[in-house]
Write an enzyme that holds these catalytic residues in place. Structure first.
Site, short mmCIF file in Angstrom:
data_model
loop_
_atom_site.label_atom_id
_atom_site.label_comp_id
_atom_site.label_asym_id
_atom_site.label_seq_id
_atom_site.Cartn_x
_atom_site.Cartn_y
_atom_site.Cartn_z
N SER A 127 0.83 -1.20 0.00
CA SER A 127 0.00 0.00 0.00
C SER A 127 0.87 1.25 0.00
O SER A 127 1.96 1.26 0.56
CB SER A 127 -0.89 0.00 1.25
OG SER A 127 -1.51 1.26 1.44
N TYR A 152 -2.42 -0.10 10.13
CA TYR A 152 -2.60 -0.69 8.81
C TYR A 152 -1.32 -0.54 7.99
O TYR A 152 -0.82 -1.51 7.39
CB TYR A 152 -3.76 -0.02 8.08
CG TYR A 152 -3.88 -0.41 6.62
CD1 TYR A 152 -4.30 -1.68 6.25
CD2 TYR A 152 -3.54 0.50 5.62
CE1 TYR A 152 -4.39 -2.04 4.92
CE2 TYR A 152 -3.64 0.15 4.28
CZ TYR A 152 -4.06 -1.12 3.93
OH TYR A 152 -4.14 -1.47 2.61
#
Length: 335
Positions: A127, A152
């Site tokens: 990501s 995350y």
């Protein structure tokens, strides 16, 4: 080839599986169909895939060690596209343990499955969030990513480190793809484009964080999938000029590599809203709010490495992509 796609009922997973099936691969799709967002949407995505005789669905959680071991032992996959993860920066602030189970425990289960069944190439979703507090723009794979600003992001950085370890120890070819704000038809309901479109069509105001002073490198789903397929077909190899005295985080003497996949044209949040207004024909009412914890102000992908290796750079502009999303949304929800 026989390819495992984890997170097959997800946004990127469904589109990736469709592309693989269209070119003649056999796809085993894995998903746990959790309730993080609308399960009906996930079921509808799966229904599209299940029209193909070359697709088979397995309901399984990647954190289920015994289940993953059994799946890999029985199927003998040629390649794996690992897209299953607990997504969402903001959700990680309230539910940290879910991210550990899915993104850390689940990832090592996939790595072990690939290792023990001699999978030819593992491509997995990282990501843009790994760039965290970095302010140097555009973000490059050669940049350090040691300052995540959400759990995350930390789990995605950990995935990259775990993958490198398996590439180094066991010769498992791995490619990590740092996705930049993916959007398009069948997109996630927790993402800004979906939330804004829904609210605007329902006549409700939208929450605009950081007073709208944010930029995102919005990347259309078809461009993301093209990058996934091209990297899957180009198996990771050791970098011949890797210098351990000055190590590049995106390369290695092991069969490991990292790529950004982004549009390389950051869009102001207010310009995204303008594109939705144009596509819907409705003016948005805006609640201007402060920056949320865990959010970054700007993202911007340097995609030179992807282009240099694969001759590929995402191209879809925001007006085109948003228009396609709004068209899908109106058709799917009949509004």
């Amino acid at each position: 080839m026989k390819i495992l796609v984890t997170g097959a009922a997800g946004f990127i997973g469904m589109h990736t599986a469709e592309r693989l099936l269209a070119r003649g691969d056999t796809v085993v799709g894995l998903d746990n169909l959790n309730a993080y967002y609308d399960q009906n949407l996930k079921e509808a995505r799966l229904a599209r895939l299940e029209t193909s005789p070359d697709f088979r669905f397995v309901r399984l959680d990647v954190s289920d060690r015994a289940g993953i071991e059994a799946l890999f032992a029985s199927e003998r996959f040629d390649r794996v596209v690992h897209l299953a993860a607990q997504a969402g920066v903001r959700h990680s602030l309230q539910n940290p343990h879910v991210y550990v189970d899915s993104n850390l425990v689940g990832f090592v289960n996939i790595l072990e499955g690939c290792r023990h069944s001699q999978v030819g190439h593992l491509v997995y979703a990282s990501s843009s969030s790994v760039y965290g507090g970095n302010t140097k723009m555009p973000f490059s794979e050669s940049d350090g990513v040691d300052h995540p600003v959400s759990l995350y992001a930390a789990t995605k950085k950990a995935n990259e480190l775990m993958a490198h370890t398996y590439s180094h120890l066991y010769g498992l070819p791995t490619t990590g793809l740092r996705f930049f704000t993916v959007y398009g038809p069948w997109g996630r309901p927790d993402m800004a484009l979906f939330l804004f479109t829904k609210a605007i069509l329902e006549g409700r105001p939208i929450d605009v964080f950081n007073q709208g002073r944010m930029k995102r490198d919005f990347t259309y789903i078809d461009d993301i999938v093209e990058g996934v397929i091209r990297t899957l077909d180009r198996v990771a190899e050791p970098c011949p000029d890797f210098d351990p005295a000055q190590p590049d985080p995106g390369r290695s003497s092991a069969p490991f590599r990292l790529f950004n996949i982004g549009n390389s044209r950051p869009v102001e949040l207010m310009d995204l809203i303008a594109a939705i207004e144009k596509a819907t024909g409705i003016a948005a009412r805006k609640n201007l709010l402060p920056l949320q914890a865990g959010d970054v102000v700007n993202t911007y992908a340097d995609t030179d490495r992807l282009d240099n290796l694969l001759g590929y750079t995402p191209q879809t502009d925001i007006d085109t992509g948003v228009g396609r999303f709004v068209e899908w949304y109106r058709r799917y929800y009949r509004v």
